[in-house]
Scaffold this motif. Sequence first.
Motif, mmCIF file in Angstrom:
data_model
loop_
_atom_site.group_PDB
_atom_site.id
_atom_site.type_symbol
_atom_site.label_atom_id
_atom_site.label_comp_id
_atom_site.label_asym_id
_atom_site.label_seq_id
_atom_site.Cartn_x
_atom_site.Cartn_y
_atom_site.Cartn_z
ATOM 1 N N ALA A 115 0.838 -1.208 0.000
ATOM 2 C CA ALA A 115 0.000 0.000 0.000
ATOM 3 C C ALA A 115 0.872 1.257 0.000
ATOM 4 N N ALA A 116 1.956 1.235 0.805
ATOM 5 C CA ALA A 116 2.855 2.393 0.854
ATOM 6 C C ALA A 116 3.526 2.613 -0.501
ATOM 7 N N LEU A 117 3.965 1.528 -1.140
ATOM 8 C CA LEU A 117 4.611 1.645 -2.450
ATOM 9 C C LEU A 117 3.646 2.182 -3.497
ATOM 10 N N ILE A 118 2.437 1.600 -3.560
ATOM 11 C CA ILE A 118 1.464 2.048 -4.572
ATOM 12 C C ILE A 118 1.062 3.496 -4.314
ATOM 13 N N GLY A 119 0.931 3.877 -3.036
ATOM 14 C CA GLY A 119 0.646 5.273 -2.708
ATOM 15 C C GLY A 119 1.750 6.193 -3.206
ATOM 16 N N LEU A 120 3.000 5.784 -2.982
ATOM 17 C CA LEU A 120 4.133 6.576 -3.465
ATOM 18 C C LEU A 120 4.183 6.633 -4.986
ATOM 19 N N VAL A 121 3.838 5.531 -5.633
ATOM 20 C CA VAL A 121 3.836 5.504 -7.105
ATOM 21 C C VAL A 121 2.872 6.551 -7.653
ATOM 22 N N THR A 122 1.726 6.731 -6.971
ATOM 23 C CA THR A 122 0.786 7.762 -7.449
ATOM 24 C C THR A 122 1.471 9.120 -7.488
ATOM 25 N N TYR A 123 2.347 9.369 -6.477
ATOM 26 C CA TYR A 123 3.014 10.672 -6.490
ATOM 27 C C TYR A 123 4.219 10.691 -7.422
ATOM 28 N N TYR A 124 4.909 9.568 -7.559
ATOM 29 C CA TYR A 124 6.018 9.529 -8.534
ATOM 30 C C TYR A 124 5.493 9.882 -9.925
ATOM 31 N N ILE A 125 4.307 9.377 -10.260
ATOM 32 C CA ILE A 125 3.696 9.683 -11.566
ATOM 33 C C ILE A 125 3.191 11.122 -11.587
ATOM 34 N N HIS A 126 2.518 11.516 -10.499
ATOM 35 C CA HIS A 126 2.004 12.887 -10.414
ATOM 36 C C HIS A 126 3.145 13.892 -10.549
ATOM 37 N N GLY A 127 4.337 13.496 -10.068
ATOM 38 C CA GLY A 127 5.495 14.380 -10.101
ATOM 39 C C GLY A 127 5.958 14.757 -11.491
ATOM 40 N N PHE A 128 5.525 14.024 -12.512
ATOM 41 C CA PHE A 128 5.851 14.407 -13.889
ATOM 42 C C PHE A 128 5.092 15.667 -14.295
ATOM 43 N N LEU A 129 3.970 15.937 -13.629
ATOM 44 C CA LEU A 129 3.082 17.025 -14.034
ATOM 45 C C LEU A 129 2.977 18.154 -13.021
ATOM 46 N N ASN A 130 3.356 17.897 -11.769
ATOM 47 C CA ASN A 130 3.278 18.913 -10.716
ATOM 48 C C ASN A 130 4.378 18.667 -9.696
ATOM 49 N N ASN A 131 4.602 19.645 -8.822
ATOM 50 C CA ASN A 131 5.579 19.442 -7.746
ATOM 51 C C ASN A 131 5.077 20.074 -6.441
ATOM 52 N N PHE A 132 4.974 19.228 -5.397
ATOM 53 C CA PHE A 132 4.449 19.684 -4.116
ATOM 54 C C PHE A 132 5.284 19.225 -2.922
ATOM 55 N N LEU A 133 6.509 18.754 -3.157
ATOM 56 C CA LEU A 133 7.323 18.269 -2.049
ATOM 57 C C LEU A 133 7.828 19.389 -1.145
ATOM 58 N N ASP A 134 7.569 20.635 -1.537
ATOM 59 C CA ASP A 134 7.923 21.754 -0.669
ATOM 60 C C ASP A 134 6.789 22.103 0.288
ATOM 61 N N THR A 135 5.749 21.264 0.335
ATOM 62 C CA THR A 135 4.623 21.494 1.244
ATOM 63 C C THR A 135 4.474 20.325 2.208
ATOM 64 N N ASP A 136 3.911 20.615 3.376
ATOM 65 C CA ASP A 136 3.649 19.557 4.358
ATOM 66 C C ASP A 136 2.559 18.613 3.880
ATOM 67 N N LYS A 137 1.653 19.102 3.035
ATOM 68 C CA LYS A 137 0.500 18.314 2.583
ATOM 69 C C LYS A 137 0.926 17.013 1.918
ATOM 70 N N ILE A 138 1.992 17.071 1.106
ATOM 71 C CA ILE A 138 2.476 15.900 0.397
ATOM 72 C C ILE A 138 3.699 15.302 1.074
ATOM 73 N N SER A 139 4.498 16.122 1.739
ATOM 74 C CA SER A 139 5.691 15.599 2.412
ATOM 75 C C SER A 139 5.345 14.615 3.524
ATOM 76 N N VAL A 140 4.228 14.827 4.219
ATOM 77 C CA VAL A 140 3.827 13.895 5.294
ATOM 78 C C VAL A 140 3.639 12.480 4.753
ATOM 79 N N PRO A 141 2.846 12.259 3.698
ATOM 80 C CA PRO A 141 2.759 10.890 3.160
ATOM 81 C C PRO A 141 4.006 10.466 2.389
ATOM 82 N N PHE A 142 4.628 11.358 1.643
ATOM 83 C CA PHE A 142 5.792 10.985 0.819
ATOM 84 C C PHE A 142 6.918 10.441 1.691
#
Length: 486
Positions: free
Chosen positions: A433-460
């Motif tokens: 579940a953790a890997l598949i959750g991360l994969v959603t963001y690895y793919i999303h990362g091609f189109l957006n970037n949010f790792l500078d926010t707590d909203k995505i950094s907490v799960p990432f």
Amino acid sequence: MPQKAVIRIALFYLISIGFIFLNLWFVVEKHMLYANVLPLVFAVLLLAVYSFDKVIYLIAFLAPLSIPLREYLPGIGFDMYIPTEPLLFGLLLLFILKVIQERQFDRKILLHPVSLAVYLNLFWILITSVTSTMPMVSFKFLLMRIWFVVGLYLLTAKIFKDGKNMEKYVWLYVIPLMLVIFYSTYRHLGYGLWDKQAAHFVVSPFYRDHTSYGAATAIYIPFLVMFILSKTYSKNVRLLAAGALAVVTLGFLLSYSRAAWLSIIVAFGVWTIIKLRIRFKPLFITVVSVLVLFFTFQSQIVMKLEQNSEESSANIMTHISSISNISSDASNMERINRWSCAVRMFADKPVVGFGPGTYMFKYARYQLSKDRTIISTNSADGGNAHSEYLGPMAESGVLGLATYLLIIILVIYTAVSTYTRLSDYRLRSIVLAALIGLVTYYIHGFLNNFLDTDKISVPFWGFTAMIVAIDILSRKQEMDTEQKQD
């Protein structure tokens, strides 16, 4: 009563009375009403000293509800999410003091291959902050990345090291996320649920825009599905997960984030590959073949994409088909504009880049008039590179991208190898579940970037910590089993 106990009690009452009088002086004499939060700050400080895990849980809970400082103080020269980032900064200071005092931390976490890749990435960010075209901006970016890594990865991995607390970490984010979904959906109703434009601002002030909101909902869907399907959880937990999945899916759909929708589709494909145990070699050959075909026929592919005139719309099917519209959809065209700027910036400074966090201040002069759209801007408030890959490449050069990719590769490798090695059904489910959750963001990362926010950094970083902690635990269990057999 022992003399030491009497002294401790006396000090406790002396400090408490002093604190009360200080607070009253601020409120009554200076009319500083916000001094009323001092007791809360003091309580959190004590909590951090004596039980840092509770502070991490508090950060996970508050992340979906945190609000940018500029919402409170418009026009301020800097920004951060309140109250999560001050808490993370406090945890960073506490971590440094504890390491200095105790001169130790869990070596297995510190020296894990994923951790080493993270340090390498941070080291290169430090180097490129020194060479940055805007050093103050870059060092602020570095400090922010460090407090995310320390609080949400290193310390979080430590509270997961016994294979416990992981479900709690997930639920502590999901529950307030559902509150945000109820809030945004209620606001959305005022404009009509099919009003796509309303999706851009109904999540304010909790999420930057609908895309970060969509990314947050997508990253938690795999865990909620796992809770429902896994028989290791009670019937009540599975029912709660089913209700939560319905709410989060509602938010996911109403986010109108095409990147989030695409990421779930790809993540499902990765889940299928892992479940069917498709071997790496044929998968690698397939990926390489697809890439070769793409570059061989790229001109024909681009011409075909330019024929797509579907624009983003409230109609879900039309909205999905508009993903490939690169001729008239303003959102898609602006992304291409930002990506093109990133590539041109990289071509100018391929080794050290312009400096971490500087893209938004430097990209304007790299825009070509033919690439500009109706939503293009030259100002720093126009967002970033819209890519977790091209952004680091433009800001920190080739090694900025390479070290970030190394983290992703090692996380995926660790997760897959741990999943295949584990016999514990619950831990296997969490890793997947953790890997598949991360994969959603690895793919999303091609189109957006949010790792500078707590909203995505907490799960990432939190999900990365789960994978690392379970990997360490599974290896320890293997060694213990081998020793017993001997």
